[in-house]
Design a protein around this motif. Sequence first.
Motif, mmCIF file in Angstrom:
data_model
loop_
_atom_site.group_PDB
_atom_site.id
_atom_site.type_symbol
_atom_site.label_atom_id
_atom_site.label_comp_id
_atom_site.label_asym_id
_atom_site.label_seq_id
_atom_site.Cartn_x
_atom_site.Cartn_y
_atom_site.Cartn_z
ATOM 1 N N PHE A 120 10.236 9.000 -2.181
ATOM 2 C CA PHE A 120 11.207 8.949 -1.078
ATOM 3 C C PHE A 120 10.509 8.722 0.265
ATOM 4 O O PHE A 120 10.991 7.966 1.112
ATOM 5 C CB PHE A 120 12.019 10.250 -1.041
ATOM 6 N N ILE A 121 9.367 9.403 0.447
ATOM 7 C CA ILE A 121 8.629 9.239 1.711
ATOM 8 C C ILE A 121 8.146 7.801 1.861
ATOM 9 O O ILE A 121 8.258 7.190 2.938
ATOM 10 C CB ILE A 121 7.444 10.221 1.765
ATOM 11 N N VAL A 160 0.828 -1.205 0.000
ATOM 12 C CA VAL A 160 0.000 0.000 0.000
ATOM 13 C C VAL A 160 0.863 1.256 0.000
ATOM 14 O O VAL A 160 0.599 2.221 -0.734
ATOM 15 C CB VAL A 160 -0.946 -0.013 1.216
ATOM 16 N N ILE A 161 1.916 1.270 0.831
ATOM 17 C CA ILE A 161 2.778 2.454 0.929
ATOM 18 C C ILE A 161 3.477 2.723 -0.401
ATOM 19 O O ILE A 161 3.500 3.863 -0.892
ATOM 20 C CB ILE A 161 3.799 2.272 2.057
ATOM 21 N N GLY A 180 2.904 5.932 -2.895
ATOM 22 C CA GLY A 180 4.011 6.791 -3.304
ATOM 23 C C GLY A 180 4.116 6.894 -4.818
ATOM 24 O O GLY A 180 4.281 7.987 -5.373
ATOM 25 N N LEU A 181 4.003 5.733 -5.481
ATOM 26 C CA LEU A 181 4.075 5.749 -6.941
ATOM 27 C C LEU A 181 2.879 6.475 -7.562
ATOM 28 O O LEU A 181 3.007 7.162 -8.589
ATOM 29 C CB LEU A 181 4.135 4.316 -7.472
ATOM 30 N N GLU A 212 10.208 21.787 -8.467
ATOM 31 C CA GLU A 212 9.008 21.079 -8.856
ATOM 32 C C GLU A 212 9.282 19.612 -9.122
ATOM 33 O O GLU A 212 8.488 18.737 -8.768
ATOM 34 C CB GLU A 212 8.418 21.743 -10.108
ATOM 35 N N LEU A 213 10.406 19.342 -9.761
ATOM 36 C CA LEU A 213 10.770 17.944 -9.996
ATOM 37 C C LEU A 213 11.007 17.205 -8.680
ATOM 38 O O LEU A 213 10.614 16.043 -8.517
ATOM 39 C CB LEU A 213 12.017 17.869 -10.885
ATOM 40 N N PHE A 214 11.662 17.881 -7.730
ATOM 41 C CA PHE A 214 11.899 17.255 -6.426
ATOM 42 C C PHE A 214 10.590 16.976 -5.708
ATOM 43 O O PHE A 214 10.400 15.917 -5.104
ATOM 44 C CB PHE A 214 12.799 18.151 -5.566
ATOM 45 N N SER A 215 9.673 17.962 -5.784
ATOM 46 C CA SER A 215 8.372 17.765 -5.136
ATOM 47 C C SER A 215 7.603 16.629 -5.790
ATOM 48 O O SER A 215 6.773 15.978 -5.156
ATOM 49 C CB SER A 215 7.562 19.055 -5.173
ATOM 50 N N ALA A 216 7.882 16.398 -7.091
ATOM 51 C CA ALA A 216 7.181 15.323 -7.794
ATOM 52 C C ALA A 216 7.637 13.945 -7.320
ATOM 53 O O ALA A 216 6.829 13.023 -7.195
ATOM 54 C CB ALA A 216 7.393 15.464 -9.301
#
Length: 471
Positions: free
Chosen positions: A160-161, A19-20, A24-25, A151-155
Amino acid sequence: MKKQSLLSMQAIIYFSVFVILAAGLFFCGRRLTELKNREGIYYNRARELTADEVKLCQQGMKSGSWKGINREFPVVVVDLEGKVLFSLKEEYRPDEVVNINEIIQQDQSFFQKEKHTVKIAFSLKEQEKVCGFAVFWLDKSFLGKDGEQKELFSAILPVFISMAAVFFLLAFFLIYTKKRVLGPVKEMVSATKAITEGDYHVQVLKAAGGKLSGNDIEKLSYYFELMRDELKARAEREEELKRSQKELMTCISHDFKTPIAIIKAYGEGIRDGIDGGNDEKVKKFASIIVAKTENLTKMLGDLLEHFQTELNRMTVHREEQYIREFFDGLAFEFKQLVESHQMEFTYVNQAPDLVLSYDERRLSQAFSNLIDNSIKYGRKQGGSILFSVELLQVKNCLSIQVADNGKGIDRADIPFVFEKFYRGEKSRNTKIAGAGLGLSICKYIVERHGGEICLESGEEKGTRVFVLLPV
């Protein structure tokens, strides 16, 4: 934590990981899809750069003055009817009426034509009411690469989380497995190795935190510990049996030695003619030999009965029979035996002629042992033995009592008198024959009849043995 099996916990962990990672994906893919429209990469940066210009445009609509507006940021201000009020774009002239939807919105054709431009529209308000729009055209190179990188990092941040969450979840499961699974298994390995070597003292943790968990491994370790305790108890019983056997051999060698020596001495006396041809002496010697032989026979019989009780092979065949004739017959036999030892015998039977399920031969053997003990340990002068039968209606049982006025039993010895080979005669008085098996055999027979046996005694106060048989 709620009690659960190891299998269910594994299923929960694997499902949680799925689920995690899926979440994330999903969020990462959604964000990347949004960023396919290149404006999305620069949108937030553009809003930051034009914040002050929007305020100036709003003030210009109120005052009609457009001073102070940064000419580097192409902007077009229109009212709600589409009239151009101010313009820094050549395509739009003041007082020209345009399509509001066209100038505000962005379509695929805009992205194809304006690949290096970001268009952003803001609503202008007057007294909390929308009165127009300010539309900016900003060059992407002016916005810089930081916005794109952010923006790419936020994407990709959701990935990562989710990976961090999976790492901590697996770390927790690893610690849990080490503590609750590998730890007990390692202890069981050590305990098993010790058990194979005959050491039953290596313990396995029965429960975590003093409580039995629902974890399958902890249940296994708990029941493994119960098994170890049982094996330990059996080993201790075997050791006790070996010790009893050694004591038995000691008792046999000690108790048989004297009568055999006496028999040998008197037999040699008769053989060598020590009696001088006197018939009275021959009879006396023969009587002594017969008495000692009977003692040996009795002791051998006790030993045989003991081994049968140890192997649980002493047969007890219970049949429903009346009791009065049985106890009257026993009393007659006991009277002859007791009086032959110059002791007084009293028989009292106050019980009705009930029908009980019992083995006549085994009960006779048990009460004969009790009478023999009373004779052996009773007073040699003025001794008396009581044999009584009564019905205890309160307990719904038949009470049979054998009492004597002998020297009694020391209080410290009473808890052990029904144990095998136990004799209160600390000095091993050779005048009192026996291997200390009589009372243990009595207890076995009585318990096989569903009853219980107990005694009361004190030094110089005699002994009372009570046999209680259920009615």
